[in-house]
Design a protein around this motif. Structure first.
Motif, PDB file in Angstrom:
ATOM      1  N   ASP A  88      -6.997  33.128  30.043  1.00 26.51           N
ATOM      2  CA  ASP A  88      -7.838  34.041  29.341  1.00 26.51           C
ATOM      3  C   ASP A  88      -7.135  35.282  28.900  1.00 26.51           C
ATOM      4  O   ASP A  88      -7.622  35.447  27.578  1.00 26.51           O
ATOM      5  N   ARG A  96      -5.273  34.143  25.564  1.00 29.28           N
ATOM      6  CA  ARG A  96      -6.280  33.856  24.709  1.00 29.28           C
ATOM      7  C   ARG A  96      -6.537  35.264  24.004  1.00 29.28           C
ATOM      8  O   ARG A  96      -6.627  35.271  22.965  1.00 29.28           O
ATOM      9  N   THR A 127      -5.955  36.834  20.258  1.00 30.97           N
ATOM     10  CA  THR A 127      -6.603  37.469  19.438  1.00 30.97           C
ATOM     11  C   THR A 127      -6.446  38.933  18.794  1.00 30.97           C
ATOM     12  O   THR A 127      -6.516  39.384  17.843  1.00 30.97           O
TER      13      THR A 127
END
Length: 205
Positions: free
Chosen positions: A94, A97, A101
């Motif tokens: 997580d 990711r 971003t």
């Protein structure tokens, strides 16, 4: 640098500002909940003052890893270590990711450089990354031993926290021993306070 690249860098820096207010599980000595940015700052300071004892470590690379190691938390926030221990897959996927971003506005070469440093840190695959991991754990424990933490703070969790990273070097082990002793002291104090608060008041005769 092209205007579009500069605009992307500024967008990234604006987004990274969230680390100034993303809070961690520890508290400062003034009784304020610690931010991720504050933790990162002192981690870098630890790297600066302790790195002479690690002559084989590239300091420039070490400090870059320290600076970026928690960048993904600008989006997802910090996950306290006890909660991480209960997660089946941990938090790495997580956080990576979220990191990608956050890095999206940056020029590709810079984006790839930061991502590679984060991957290096996460895998602890180099001496610089392993030292950054060790210092990260020690800074966390240091903060917990000096913070004005809530009454139910679990100090003894830190006695096993990150021990695999802080073992194997005399300086790291010495720092760890001092912090473990202080952790145990804080835990005993907290236990005594809890017992005193729960003890029934005696009735005056």
């Amino acid at each position: 640098m092209q205007p579009t690249e500069l605009a992307g860098i500024l967008d990234f820096l604006r987004a990274a500002e969230a680390l100034k207010t993303a809070t961690r599980s520890g508290w400062t000595s003034a009784g304020q909940q610690e931010s991720v940015a504050e933790h990162t700052w002192r981690l870098c300071l630890m790297a600066l003052v302790l790195h002479p004892s690690f002559p084989d470590v590239d300091f420039a690379r070490l400090i870059r890893i320290c600076i970026i190691h928690d960048l993904g938390e600008a989006i997802g926030g910090d996950v306290p270590a006890p909660e991480q221990a209960r997660l089946a897959g941990g938090k790495a996927a997580d956080e990576r990711r979220d990191l990608l971003t956050l890095l999206a506005p940056l020029p590709p070469a810079l984006r790839d450089e930061i991502t590679a440093l984060w991957d290096e840190y996460e895998s602890a695959s180099t001496p610089e990354a392993r030292l950054a991991k060790a210092l990260d754990k020690l800074e966390t424990i240091l903060q917990h031993t000096q913070g004005a933490n809530p009454p139910d703070f679990d100090y003894r969790f830190n006695l096993g926290y990150g021990r695999q990273y802080t073992a194997g070097h005399p300086l790291l082990e010495s720092v760890r021993a001092i912090l473990d002793e202080e952790t145990e002291r804080r835990a005993r104090e907290t236990a005594r306070t809890t017992q005193d608060d729960s003890a029934p008041l005696s009735n005056p005769s």
